[in-house]
Design an enzyme around this catalytic site. Structure first.
Site, PDB file in Angstrom:
ATOM      1  N   CYS A  57      -5.924 -25.104  18.272  1.00 18.48           N
ATOM      2  CA  CYS A  57      -4.625 -24.132  17.682  1.00 18.48           C
ATOM      3  C   CYS A  57      -3.940 -24.687  18.481  1.00 18.48           C
ATOM      4  CB  CYS A  57      -4.827 -23.441  17.302  1.00 18.48           C
ATOM      5  SG  CYS A  57      -4.673 -21.925  18.307  1.00 18.48           S
ATOM      6  N   ASP A  66       1.020  -1.109  -0.269  1.00 15.83           N
ATOM      7  CA  ASP A  66      -0.278   0.215  -0.022  1.00 15.83           C
ATOM      8  C   ASP A  66       0.703   1.602  -0.293  1.00 15.83           C
ATOM      9  OD1 ASP A  66      -2.068   1.606  -0.032  1.00 15.83           O
ATOM     10  OD2 ASP A  66      -2.789   1.468   2.473  1.00 15.83           O
ATOM     11  N   ASP A  97      -3.004   7.217  -3.379  1.00 12.22           N
ATOM     12  CA  ASP A  97      -4.706   7.731  -2.888  1.00 12.22           C
ATOM     13  C   ASP A  97      -5.197   8.588  -1.774  1.00 12.22           C
ATOM     14  OD1 ASP A  97      -4.675   5.926  -1.366  1.00 12.22           O
ATOM     15  OD2 ASP A  97      -6.301   4.910  -1.723  1.00 12.22           O
ATOM     16  N   CYS A 138      -4.049 -22.487  21.643  1.00  8.48           N
ATOM     17  CA  CYS A 138      -4.763 -23.294  22.515  1.00  8.48           C
ATOM     18  C   CYS A 138      -4.513 -23.584  23.597  1.00  8.48           C
ATOM     19  CB  CYS A 138      -6.377 -22.988  21.963  1.00  8.48           C
ATOM     20  SG  CYS A 138      -6.899 -20.960  21.642  1.00  8.48           S
TER      21      CYS A 138
END
Length: 522
Positions: free
Chosen positions: A288, A86, A121, A291
């Site tokens: 996961c 970006d 932008d 966890c």
């Protein structure tokens, strides 16, 4: 650039985009990588299966300067996959401006070998007046033109000097602005399309997402999709698990966010239907590695830096899992059902889902036939593309010429197709010259002659829905019956005693034939 589409459902597409540093599959969540202070190791991202990341070229330029051009962005962030950059739009949105011009950012992104790059932008954000938003859109378009001019000039110089430079293969993204002003979004998208950008990126959704204005976000995506139905669409700043299925269904092929780490810094734990504060959890609803390695208390007891990294790792697992689930629903033809399921987890998402009834472009990518039956529960399901198609087909149905001045309407059964049921056999014996149809609140009138085609013979509706439906909730059914009666000159209509159809015939607007109510035993 090549974009190969292998599966589609609604406006969602499973496709493949080729770049200089490899290919990646869409739809894809793209993690935002900080070029200087990255918390999660990019090698972990590669191990997790992320084929593409996005980083900020403006920050890279400010910190590394010309060193970045010598090393290249892949070396700087230590990542071997596809890198999207970006140009600083986020900084413009937050701080009003940046200290570079479009030409400088274009040349820099090319020189650091960005695979996919965005021109500098001027984001419209959210809440601007139409006139100011229009000014920002025009400035973005001017920047986009200057970017392309810079790239074209560099390419011509390389060709003239016969220097082989693979950086000219950078894919440039057209940044769409306009925010909640749909007309400006459409104008911006069409203008960028005319300029020849290969991928489009819808900007300024972050503030909408933070305000949970998902309905406005849906309208922005719809305006973009109507303007550019075929090119890949990227959505900036979308990383909430509740919205992924919705934005993909609406046609977003790519979307990025730093949510995984921003949430982690606030001890926010991503789960299937949103986020929760770690301190509010007693158990982890996930398997996961993070966890499985900690209890909630053990994770809370870690020092802040370590805890942030571990929660960010978990959040990435959840976001990647959500994208995989969405992909599988696309292959299975069940994306509509999954979006409905997710929408019921939050009223603001359901509010956005209500708009889908008016989004005709959802039909274009929905297959004509599916291997699995449609599941329909909610009145909103009458607007899914398969139901719309079927009602449109029935509106052109003509009863065979030699007959039939009598119509028999019978509530849909669990037995499909209807002509295979004993009920149908008995009806043909009792009314040999009648046109026999079943009906569904979702699909409308179903002539027995076409009751074996998709989705008439391939749907499942809770029996309670059939018996308790209110006519006012199914305007498409009323329209379906109206059209059917107009196109077929029935003198008499026999209906089984059913409160739904009785309510419907009271709302018939065409010239009514003679309705006669039958009891089931008749």
């Amino acid at each position: 650039m090549s974009f190969e589409v292998r599966h589609s459902d609604l406006a969602a597409r499973i496709g493949k985009i080729e770049t200089m540093h490899g290919a990646f599959e869409t739809p894809v969540f793209i993690p935002v990588i900080h070029p200087v202070k990255q918390i999660v190791d990019t090698k972990f991202l590669e191990k997790l299966g992320f084929k593409i990341v996005i980083t900020n070229a403006y920050t890279t330029l400010k910190y590394y300067g010309t060193e970045a051009c010598e090393r290249g962005i892949h070396d700087i962030i230590n990542y071997n996959g596809v890198v999207m950059t970006d140009s600083g739009g986020y900084q413009v949105l937050r701080y009003g401006s940046v200290e570079v011009n479009p030409q400088t950012m274009a040349a820099f992104q090319k020189d650091i070998s960005s695979d996919i790059a965005v021109p500098l932008d001027k984001p419209t954000g959210y809440g601007l007046s139409y006139e100011l938003a229009k000014e920002y859109v025009q400035q973005t378009l001017n920047n986009a033109r200057e970017t392309l001019d810079t790239i074209h000039e560099a390419r011509e110089e390389k060709i003239e000097s016969q220097v082989d430079d693979n950086c000219v293969d950078t894919i440039w993204v057209g940044p769409i602005q306009g925010a909640e002003h749909s007309g400006l979004v459409k104008y911006s998208a069409e203008s960028l399309d005319t300029l020849g950008f290969k991928i489009m990126a819808l900007g300024s959704p972050v503030e909408l997402m933070e305000a949970y204005e998902f309905a406005l976000l849906a309208q922005m995506i719809a305006a973009t999709k109507r303007a550019i139905p075929t090119k890949p669409i990227h959505l900036f700043g979308a990383g909430h698990p509740l919205t992924i299925s919705l934005i993909v269904a609406l046609g977003c092929d790519m979307f990025d966010s730093a949510s995984y780490v921003l949430y982690a810094k606030e001890d926010r734990y991503i789960h299937a239907n949103g986020t929760s504060k770690l301190r509010d959890l007693s158990y982890f609803p996930c398997q996961c590695p993070t966890c499985l390695s900690y209890t909630v208390k053990e994770l809370l007891d870690l020092d802040k830096e370590k805890r942030t990294a571990e929660v960010a790792n978990h959040n990435l697992y959840m976001l990647q899992a959500e994208v995989s689930i969405v992909k599988q629903t696309i292959v299975d033809g069940r994306l509509w059902e999954y979006v409905m399921q997710k929408a019921h987890a939050h009223p603001k998402v359901m509010e956005a889902l209500e708009l889908l009834k008016n989004f005709e472009f959802l039909e274009y990518g929905t297959p004509l036939f599916k291997r699995r039956a449609l599941f329909m529960f909610d009145p909103l399901d009458q607007y899914r593309p398969e139901a719309k198609r079927f009602r449109r087909m029935v509106s052109n149905f003509r009863s065979p010429k030699y007959k039939r001045k009598r119509l028999v309407l019978y509530p849909e059964l669990d037995i499909h197709p209807f002509y295979s049921s004993t009920t149908f056999v008995n009806l043909t014996k009792k009314f040999p010259d009648a046109q026999i149809c079943t009906y569904s609140p979702f699909l409308g009138i179903i002539p027995v002659e076409i009751s074996d085609i998709f989705p008439a013979a391939h749907n499942l509706i809770p029996r309670k829905t059939l018996t308790n439906s209110q006519a006012k909730d199914y305007p498409t059914f009323i329209d379906s019956l109206n059209r059917f009666l107009i196109e077929n000159s029935f003198e008499e209509v026999l209906i089984v005693e059913d409160h739904f159809i009785l309510e419907v015939i009271e709302k018939i607007t065409t010239q009514k034939p003679n309705f006669k109510v039958l009891r089931l035993q008749e």
